[in-house]
Design an enzyme around this catalytic site. Structure first.
Site, PDB file in Angstrom:
ATOM      1  N   HIS A 183      99.028  51.054  15.402  1.00  0.00           N
ATOM      2  CA  HIS A 183     100.167  50.238  14.967  1.00  0.00           C
ATOM      3  C   HIS A 183      99.875  49.603  13.607  1.00  0.00           C
ATOM      4  CE1 HIS A 183     102.621  50.456  18.548  1.00  0.00           C
ATOM      5  NE2 HIS A 183     101.704  49.914  19.328  1.00  0.00           N
ATOM      6  N   HIS A 220     100.354  51.984  10.798  1.00  0.00           N
ATOM      7  CA  HIS A 220     101.782  52.189  10.582  1.00  0.00           C
ATOM      8  C   HIS A 220     102.340  51.062   9.707  1.00  0.00           C
ATOM      9  CE1 HIS A 220     105.787  53.540  12.729  1.00  0.00           C
ATOM     10  NE2 HIS A 220     105.755  53.854  11.451  1.00  0.00           N
ATOM     11  N   HIS A 239      94.217  52.134  19.831  1.00  0.00           N
ATOM     12  CA  HIS A 239      95.678  52.149  19.972  1.00  0.00           C
ATOM     13  C   HIS A 239      96.326  51.108  19.056  1.00  0.00           C
ATOM     14  CE1 HIS A 239      99.570  52.393  22.226  1.00  0.00           C
ATOM     15  NE2 HIS A 239      99.639  51.121  21.842  1.00  0.00           N
ATOM     16  N   GLU A 240      95.893  49.865  19.171  1.00  0.00           N
ATOM     17  CA  GLU A 240      96.515  48.810  18.379  1.00  0.00           C
ATOM     18  C   GLU A 240      96.294  49.021  16.886  1.00  0.00           C
ATOM     19  OE1 GLU A 240      98.648  46.856  19.545  1.00  0.00           O
ATOM     20  OE2 GLU A 240      98.261  47.304  21.658  1.00  0.00           O
TER      21      GLU A 240
END
Length: 681
Positions: A475, A478, A471-472
């Site tokens: 980020h 991105h 998940h992290e």
């Protein structure tokens, strides 16, 4: 003796402008903040005093170029205040909070500056702007208007006082939470009380005790959410109760670290500020500039999900209670029993014991063979560790990221282990944000809170910790991939209720067959995780989703309840308000506590998610629909990755995010994939 120069006053000469952490000293921060604020105010004054008519170049571009010293020192300081805090840093953060709030207001409430922006906005159709610049103008006008730039002078003075006070209170909330979290760590005297934990977890508890000077004992440090991963394994019910009770006691024990009065004052002041700005509540103020647009839209969506989630949780509770009776025990299932008996039922129903997965989830293998491998397959990027580059802590590792053709993408810094100086949870930060206007590259960081075993022992992750890492890293991608002109749009600078979307999409690769096969190998034998275990994991995908969805929705709805308070409403008791808010939506089951209670709800009272914690499930609609698209179109392919990178990740915040989604997907998102995923049909 010559005084060493302040490393923040000029761009770093290290690769990718990596901050020179080895040179940075405590005494550098405050002078750099003072110099940075003064410099930016002078730059803004030069804009407003320019006798020429406003243009994009002499107003917006000049604003985008301003404040570079302040940006350099603030990104480093606040990154370290979360990941490696010190007493000095904590004191300075409290000192700086009102000063930085006043500085922001001095710019955003500057009438002359707002007049120039408004003039450009009124003439926008005649300016012949490219799409990114047109969006920049729209965002400046909207943000300054919502910030109060159009208020009277008297109202601006009131607004400044509110903003300064709120900045102090939210900083204090986080400081109290970190201190109380450390104080409430559970100390165990006898290793027999840790029955059910693996060797790595026991080693981590011994190491945590050793670091606190408690040699021969064991310490279980708390995580940010209410629940703790060890609750699924600990067979000693009394220890489970101690652990959950400690977690839920944060911020309510009286004394200097009690957060109850802060919660009441923060929400009261936010409501007053919202009314001053023309909104009925803080939730209305926040959502007006998000994709949701109104708290009613948020309430409608969460309200559709909550009843089904509560019913599913009650059904799960009945199954768990039956498991308690079948085990020969005679007690009513409590919150500290839920995870433990969930694993019992999961194992009986699906023959899946999540503790059996830990030996297949060794940290380095997960990182290199899972997280990095999936990114390489999708986007063609490679990761090379740079031990010659120093981060803020010896445990933080620096990786250089390159495209398939060898061209540089940026730096990725990974800091995985928990320590008393690090706040709870997991997060991504940008240390340097890409901008072609400023010529800056991209440096992103991931922080987790994995328990560190003793030297020589492997770091074995739980199923949830592996998911968190994927998940992290979403980020991080991105932040690495966005390619924009203006720094305002770099990386993850998007609407709050859109920012979780790319990270949630990246979670899908954790169990994707080619990825899982590549990293889920037994740390001793190297054997792949048995296919039958993988199949059973997938079969049990919606198992316990009633609990998971309920605890999340309880927190999201609690956040909304606090921030739908009007300026004339009076709340005097945090516990009573919280209980009433959860009862009103049918999520007041004592066995299913909210993911965060108010006094340790860092997301909403110190973390920037105020009235925005709904963002995770709001973004999950897009995420689930995107997972369906990848599945329909061949999954882990460069063509799919390139499309997602070019049309979504690469856009950063430089355009309407929902328009970017439609460009990628060919239509708006459908909610059905989310309902299927969470078993809420």
């Amino acid at each position: 003796m010559a005084v060493p120069s302040n490393p923040f006053l000029a761009p770093s000469t290290l690769p990718y402008q990596l901050p020179p952490f080895a040179e940075i000293r405590d005494e550098h921060y405050r002078p750099a903040f003072d110099a940075g604020m003064a410099e930016q105010l002078a730059e803004v004054a030069a804009i407003t005093q320019d006798p020429a008519d406003p243009t994009i170049e002499n107003t917006l571009v000049a604003l985008e170029r301003s404040g570079q010293v302040l940006t350099r020192v603030a990104t480093v300081f606040f990154s370290l205040s979360s990941s490696d805090s010190t007493d000095f840093g904590t004191a300075l953060e409290e000192e700086l909070a009102p000063l930085l709030a006043a500085h922001t207001d001095a710019i955003r409430l500057d009438q002359a500056l707002y007049a120039r922006i408004a003039d450009l906005y009124e003439r926008r159709d005649a300016l012949g702007l490219d799409p990114e610049t047109a969006y920049l103008l729209e965002r400046y006008y909207t943000e300054y208007t919502l910030a109060g730039a159009g208020l009277s002078d008297a109202d601006k003075d009131t607004l400044r006082e509110l903003n300064m006070r709120l900045s102090t209170l939210t900083t204090r909330f986080e400081k109290n939470l970190l201190a109380d979290t450390n104080d409430l760590a559970v100390v165990i005297d006898d290793v027999a009380e840790l029955d059910g934990l693996g060797d790595g977890e026991i080693s981590a508890a011994a190491e945590a005790a050793r670091e606190r000077g408690l040699t021969g004992k064991y310490v279980i440090t708390l995580v940010l959410p209410t629940s703790h991963p060890y609750l699924a394994s600990l067979s000693n019910r009394a220890v489970r109760e101690r652990l959950l009770t400690a977690s839920r006691s944060r911020g309510i024990r009286g004394g200097e670290h009690d957060n109850r009065d802060l919660v009441l004052e923060i929400t009261r002041l936010r409501a007053r500020r919202a009314r001053l700005l023309g909104f009925a509540s803080h939730a209305a103020y926040v959502t007006a500039d998000e994709t949701a647009k109104s708290p009613d839209a948020v309430a409608d969506m969460l309200g559709r999900l909550a009843p089904a989630a509560a019913r599913n949780a009650q059904s799960e509770q009945q199954a768990l209670q039956a498991a308690v009776r079948e085990s020969g025990a005679d007690f009513d299932l409590a919150a500290w029993d839920w995870a433990f008996y969930t694993e019992k039922v999961r194992q009986a129903t699906f023959d899946v014991d999540t503790s059996d997965m830990r030996p297949y989830f060794e940290l380095e293998r997960v990182l290199q063979g899972g997280v990095f491998y999936a990114a390489t397959r999708l986007y063609g990027v490679t990761f090379t560790e740079r031990p010659d580059l120093t981060a803020w802590n010896p445990e933080a590792r620096v990786f250089e990221v390159a495209d398939e053709d060898g061209s540089p993408v940026g730096l990725y810094i990974a800091d995985f282990y928990t320590r008393d100086s690090k706040r709870g949870g997991a997060w991504m930060n940008s240390l340097v944000s890409q901008s072609s206007l400023l010529g800056t590259p991209s440096i992103v960081t991931n922080n987790l809170n994995v328990s560190k075993p003793a030297a020589g022992s492997p770091t074995l992750l739980s199923f949830d910790e592996v998911n968190t890492l994927f998940h992290e890293f979403g980020h991080a991608l991105h932040g690495l991939f966005a390619r924009v002109t203006y720094p305002r749009f770099s990386g993850t600078n998007v609407y709050r209720d859109f920012v979780e979307f790319p990270s949630q999409v990246n979670e899908m690769w954790m169990l994707w067959p080619e990825v899982l096969e590549n990293y889920a190998r037994h740390y001793r034998t190297g054997e792949a995780m048995p296919q039958e275990l993988v199949d059973r994991i997938r079969e049990s995908a919606t198992f316990n989703e009633g609990f998971s969805t309920s605890e999340y929705l309880a927190a999201a709805l609690l956040d909304q309840a606090w921030h739908r308070i009007g300026a004339d409403d009076t709340v005097t008791d945090v516990a009573e308000f919280e209980a009433a808010a959860l009862a009103a939506v049918g999520l007041d089951n004592p066995a299913v506590p909210t993911r965060y209670s108010s006094t340790y709800f860092a997301h909403t009272f110190s973390g920037g998610y105020d009235a925005g914690y709904y963002s995770y499930i709001w973004s999950e609609v897009l995420d689930a629909d995107t997972v369906a698209w990848f599945t329909e179109n061949g999954g882990l392919t460069r063509a799919n990755g390139d499309r997602f990178r070019a049309r979504l990740l690469g856009v950063g915040g430089s355009g309407d995010p929902l328009a970017a989604y439609r460009d990628f997907r060919g239509r708006d998102a459908h909610i059905q994939p989310l309902l299927d995923r969470r078993g809420l049909n």
